[in-house]
Design a protein around this motif. Structure first.
Motif: not given
Length: 497
Positions: A239-240, A246-247, A242-243
């Protein structure tokens, strides 16, 4: 010239070998058959699954020698393949019983440091270019693996670590020397044979044997901030990470991106040597100082990677640290994605990857990688017949294995993963998905196929790869190669007489 539509390609016969020896007797070209000591080296490939037994190997030293052989092969309707780096896992650089050009003795690189040009022989690989350029602190848009051939990568478009700054290899290609199917030697550029030059930049394997390339070179710092971050593949980490992707890599509403052309790399899954488990892998290449790179990629460093190999390394070394070993069996299957990535989809793909590795002991080296870069420059430019420009990215689905009996099953796994990416695009990208997808670009609107032809596409046809450019390419194919002598990679059919 005979039409391939009505005549099958011939294998090489003893008479062909004899006649070619006579034609080349006053040259430095070498002929190799299966009984010669260097034959096996010529037919060897990066992937053993792509090896085929050529009927005859021709190892030319000059463009004129290539011309003699191409003209003969076309007249005799021989099956023809061309090997530069030998990295095609689709077998496009191999022939079963036909005539193989091994360009190993045309593996030259000259640097014109005053004009900032690289003059590269058709048999060179990107490691050769990197090493020749290093003393001048120059580089160009090349591959991401050192032993990839310059010719194959460039003629198919050519993404590289510098694509975020300068586009594709075809965007900085200035001139190409090509032997056509009738044996003619031509130079193609924006000024000379411009229509052929357009075709070569994206569909080049269909139009001849490229024996020399001239590329624009650019100043680079001698050292680059690069390495690999590895994370435990827990759902929380997936999750982290992947985020953070994106950022760091998504283009915001103002048209800006955090890496600003200077950062590239990827995110995916691998089983690194020495570790027993699959890991989340984040390769990073940043063209700047360590301090600048750490600031840009802070979101990843703050996640406390289990292993970090980040350091300042010589530019010539960055094409080596992701290179799988030569001589295993592999398929480099392509897919496409758009940002932002959905953590749930990444989690599902990790489960698929882990299941595949856990169930197949000979496939532990397999890789699944989202390739990440600032796509704005690639999208802005429009050189050549390459039909895949857009804000989407490429995915490398790369099963790597050892046992020949698993060839079909592991390619089927790659196809299975590819279908999941297609569904993800259709369901969650917010864009139309099809053979010709409208994508917003800096300069307006254009079509993007979302298929990168330098990767394997088992089920797609040439029209899928070349999209709206296919009909124009057909017309040029009819002019330059009406007998379809060059037909190994996404063959373009000449128009019927």
């Amino acid at each position: 010239m005979p039409s391939v539509l009505s005549q099958r390609r011939k294998p090489v016969s003893p008479n062909h070998v004899s006649e070619l020896r006579q034609l080349l007797h006053d040259t430095s070209a070498e002929l190799r058959t299966s009984t010669d000591v260097d034959y096996d080296r010529s037919v060897a490939r990066w992937s053993k699954a792509a090896v085929k037994p050529a009927g005859l190997v021709v190892v030319p030293t000059t463009t004129e020698e290539v011309s003699i052989v191409v003209k003969y092969a076309a007249e005799e309707n021989l099956d023809v393949a061309v090997k530069g780096g030998g990295h095609s896992t689709a077998g496009a650089s191999s022939t079963d019983g036909g005539l193989l050009f091994d360009l190993d003795k045309m593996r030259t690189v000259r640097v014109d440091s005053d004009k900032k040009l690289f003059i590269v022989g058709g048999g060179a690989n990107w490691g050769d270019v990197d090493q020749a350029a290093a003393p001048y602190n120059l580089a160009t848009v090349g591959g991401t693996v050192a032993d990839t051939g310059v010719g194959g990568l460039t003629l198919g478009g050519g993404y590289g670590w510098l694509s975020g700054l300068y586009g594709l290899s075809i965007d900085i290609l200035i001139q190409c020397t090509v032997v056509l199917a009738n044996g003619d030697v031509v130079t193609a550029s924006e000024q000379n044979n411009a229509d052929l030059f357009w075709a070569l930049r994206g569909a080049g394997q269909n139009f001849g044997v490229a024996t020399e390339f001239i590329f624009q070179a650019f100043d680079v710092s001698p050292d680059v901030y690069a390495g690999l971050l590895l994370f435990e593949p827990t759902p929380h980490n997936i999750q982290r990470v992947t985020e953070a992707v994106n950022r760091t890599y998504a283009i915001n509403s103002a048209g800006q991106i955090k890496v600003a052309g200077r950062g590239t790399g990827g995110m995916g899954f691998m089983r690194p040597p020495g570790l027993d488990a699959a890991m989340i892998a984040v390769p990073i290449i940043y063209f700047g100082t360590a301090e600048q790179g750490q600031a840009v990629y802070r979101d990843f460093f703050d996640l406390d990677p289990k292993i970090s190999t980040m350091s300042m390394v010589p530019y010539a070394e960055i094409n080596k640290f992701l290179a799988p070993p030569y001589g295993l069996r592999a398929s480099m299957k392509g897919a496409a994605f758009t940002l932002p990535l959905r953590p749930a989809f990444v989690q599902k793909l990790f489960e698929e990857y882990q299941k595949f590795g856990d169930g197949n002991d000979d496939a532990q080296g397999s890789i699944l990688l989202w390739e990440l870069l600032d796509t704005r420059k690639v999208t802005e430019l429009d050189a050549g017949s390459f039909a895949n420009r857009g804000t989407h990215g490429n995915v490398l689905i790369c099963p790597i294995w050892t046992k020949p009996e698993n060839d079909a099953a592991y390619r089927e796994w790659a196809r299975h993963i590819n279908e999941k990416f297609k569904k993800e695009l259709a369901d969650h990208s917010g864009e139309e998905v099809g053979p010709a997808v409208e994508v917003t670009t800096i300069r307006g609107r254009k079509k993007a196929t979302q298929f990168y032809g330098n990767y394997d596409h088992y089920d797609e046809k040439s029209k899928d790869i070349f999209g709206d450019n296919y009909e124009k390419l057909q017309a040029l194919k009819t002019r330059y190669d009406p007998g379809n002598v060059f037909n190994k990679l996404f063959s373009i059919s000449p128009l019927a007489n």
